[in-house]
Design a protein around this motif. Structure first.
Motif, mmCIF file in Angstrom:
data_model
loop_
_atom_site.group_PDB
_atom_site.id
_atom_site.type_symbol
_atom_site.label_atom_id
_atom_site.label_comp_id
_atom_site.label_asym_id
_atom_site.label_seq_id
_atom_site.Cartn_x
_atom_site.Cartn_y
_atom_site.Cartn_z
ATOM 1 N N ARG A 127 0.867 -1.389 -0.232
ATOM 2 C CA ARG A 127 0.166 0.052 0.075
ATOM 3 C C ARG A 127 0.613 1.083 0.027
ATOM 4 N NH1 ARG A 127 -2.724 -0.785 4.591
ATOM 5 N NH2 ARG A 127 -4.651 -1.567 3.605
ATOM 6 N N SER A 162 0.681 5.530 -0.160
ATOM 7 C CA SER A 162 0.107 6.851 -0.279
ATOM 8 C C SER A 162 0.951 7.721 -0.228
ATOM 9 C CB SER A 162 -0.389 6.867 1.176
ATOM 10 O OG SER A 162 -1.588 5.757 1.594
ATOM 11 N N ASN A 216 -6.039 -1.734 -6.792
ATOM 12 C CA ASN A 216 -6.813 -0.387 -6.239
ATOM 13 C C ASN A 216 -6.282 0.660 -6.273
ATOM 14 O OD1 ASN A 216 -9.432 0.426 -4.993
ATOM 15 N ND2 ASN A 216 -8.352 0.095 -3.015
ATOM 16 N N ALA A 217 -6.750 1.628 -6.485
ATOM 17 C CA ALA A 217 -6.214 3.140 -6.731
ATOM 18 C C ALA A 217 -7.277 4.048 -6.478
ATOM 19 C CB ALA A 217 -5.641 3.358 -7.993
ATOM 20 N N LYS A 218 -7.242 5.060 -5.355
ATOM 21 C CA LYS A 218 -8.087 5.821 -4.782
ATOM 22 C C LYS A 218 -7.167 6.957 -4.192
ATOM 23 C CE LYS A 218 -11.609 2.696 -2.931
ATOM 24 N NZ LYS A 218 -12.269 2.185 -1.849
ATOM 25 N N GLY A 219 -7.698 8.130 -5.182
ATOM 26 C CA GLY A 219 -6.820 9.262 -4.962
ATOM 27 C C GLY A 219 -5.249 9.049 -5.296
ATOM 28 N N ASN A 220 -4.722 9.414 -4.153
ATOM 29 C CA ASN A 220 -3.251 9.385 -4.005
ATOM 30 C C ASN A 220 -2.724 7.935 -3.229
ATOM 31 O OD1 ASN A 220 -2.143 11.583 -5.374
ATOM 32 N ND2 ASN A 220 -3.016 12.954 -3.846
ATOM 33 N N THR A 221 -3.431 6.958 -3.062
ATOM 34 C CA THR A 221 -3.196 5.681 -2.506
ATOM 35 C C THR A 221 -3.422 4.456 -3.574
ATOM 36 O OG1 THR A 221 -4.153 6.599 -0.391
ATOM 37 C CG2 THR A 221 -3.832 4.166 -0.701
ATOM 38 N N PHE A 222 -2.266 3.861 -3.414
ATOM 39 C CA PHE A 222 -2.390 2.664 -4.701
ATOM 40 C C PHE A 222 -2.015 1.200 -3.818
ATOM 41 C CE2 PHE A 222 -0.692 6.492 -6.128
ATOM 42 C CZ PHE A 222 -1.205 6.708 -6.997
ATOM 43 N N GLU A 223 -2.830 0.236 -4.008
ATOM 44 C CA GLU A 223 -2.639 -1.021 -3.507
ATOM 45 C C GLU A 223 -2.632 -2.127 -4.353
ATOM 46 O OE1 GLU A 223 -5.334 -0.301 0.407
ATOM 47 O OE2 GLU A 223 -6.269 -1.390 -0.956
#
Length: 267
Positions: free
Chosen positions: A58, A60, A73-80
Motif C-alpha cells: 500500500r 500513499s 486498487n487506486a483511490k486518490g493518492n493511495t495505491f494497493e
C-alpha cells in the motif's frame, strides 16, 4: 490460540534529486525494494526461499500516478496491490511516476506478507490426527471454540497433550517455517509472539500449522519433505497457551498479511 505473526513494515521517503534505493527483507524470505529517481519510484518484491508467499503493498503519496496500471486498487493518492510471489523470484510490484513534472513528490509505503498462496483451493481429503497411531489425546477446543477459536483461527483444533509428546504430520508436504527458540507461555495474548511452531506447505498450497511446541521442539528442518504420519516435533506450552496442548489448523494466506483457517476432516 495464536497464529504466525505477520510482519508489517513502513517507510516514509521524500525524493531527492538523485537516484536512491531502499530495501529490506523479513526473515530472509520476503523482501521489498524501492528504486527512486527524479521522475518517480518503482517497487520490487523478491522471494528468497523456494516457497510461495502472498505479498501486498500500500503506497500513499503526493503527486504520484500509477504509470503502468499495476495497482489492484487506486483511490486518490493511495495505491494497493496484492500478488503471489513464487519461490526464488523477483518481480516489479508497483511503478509510480510524477503526476506533475515540475513538482516534487513524496510517499509512505507499507509492505505486508503471509506464507502461502491466497488463490489456493483446499483439497477435500482426510487428514491424519497429528500424533502417533494408537495414541489418543482429547480435544479441548474445536472449531469455533469460544475461548480463542474465532476469526482467522475459527477452524482450529486443540489437543490436550503433555509437554514432550511426539507430534506427527497430518498430511504430506514441505517444511517452510519453524520457530523453536522460545520458552515462554501463558494464558494471555501478550504471550502469542513466543509460540514455537512448524509450518508445512501442502500440495494444494495451503499450510498445515502446528503450534505451542516445546523449546527446541522441532525434529525437522527447513525444506524437508515429510509424509503424513512422520514424526516432526514435540508438543509444549509456549505462546498464548493456558495449558500444555497442540494447536493444529489448515490455513490459506490472504492479502495484507492476513490468513484464514479452513475446515478440514480427520480420517
Amino acid at each position: 490460540m495464536n497464529v504466525i505473526t505477520r510482519v508489517v513494515l513502513s517507510l516514509f521517503v521524500v525524493i531527492a534529486s538523485r537516484n536512491t534505493a531502499n530495501a529490506y527483507c523479513i526473515e530472509q524470505w520476503a523482501c521489498i525494494e524501492s528504486s527512486e529517481t527524479v521522475d518517480g519510484v518503482q517497487f520490487y518484491v523478491e522471494n528468497k526461499r523456494a516457497y510461495p508467499f502472498t505479498a501486498s503493498l500500500r503506497v500513499s503519496g503526493e503527486n504520484l500516478l500509477d504509470s503502468q496500471k499495476l495497482a489492484d486498487n487506486a483511490k486518490g493518492n493511495t495505491f494497493e496491490r496484492s500478488v503471489v510471489v513464487e519461490g526464488n523470484t523477483r518481480q516489479l510490484f508497483l511503478s509510480l511516476t510524477k503526476a506533475r513534472q515540475h513538482l516534487p513528490f513524496s510517499y509512505h509505503d507499507a509492505f505486508f506478507w503471509a506464507p502461502g498462496d491466497m488463490h489456493a483451493t483446499h483439497d477435500d481429503i482426510a487428514y491424519l490426527k497429528p500424533y502417533a497411531k494408537g495414541q489418543y489425546f482429547p480435544i479441548v477446543q474445536g472449531f469455533r471454540g469460544s475461548y480463542s477459536h474465532s476469526g482467522a483461527s475459527r477452524y482450529a483444533i486443540d489437543f490436550d497433550m503433555p509437554i514432550g509428546t511426539p507430534i506427527h504430520a497430518a498430511r504430506d508436504g514441505v517444511v517452510i517455517d519453524i520457530a523453536e527458540h522460545h520458552n515462554q507461555g501463558g494464558a494471555s495474548r501478550r504471550y502469542a509472539k513466543y509460540a514455537n511452531y512448524i509450518v508445512i506447505l501442502h500440495s494444494d498450497r495451503t499450510t498445515g500449522e502446528y503450534y505451542h511446541l516445546k523449546y527446541n521442539g522441532a525434529a525437522v528442518s527447513l525444506g524437508q519433505s515429510v509424509k503424513a504420519g512422520d514424526m516432526i516435533g514435540y508438543s509444549g506450552n509456549t505462546g498464548f497457551s493456558s495449558l500444555p496442548h497442540l494447536h493444529f489448523a489448515v490455513y490459506r494466506a490472504k492479502p495484507f498479511g492476513k490468513f484464514e483457517s479452513l475446515p478440514f476432516r480427520f480420517k
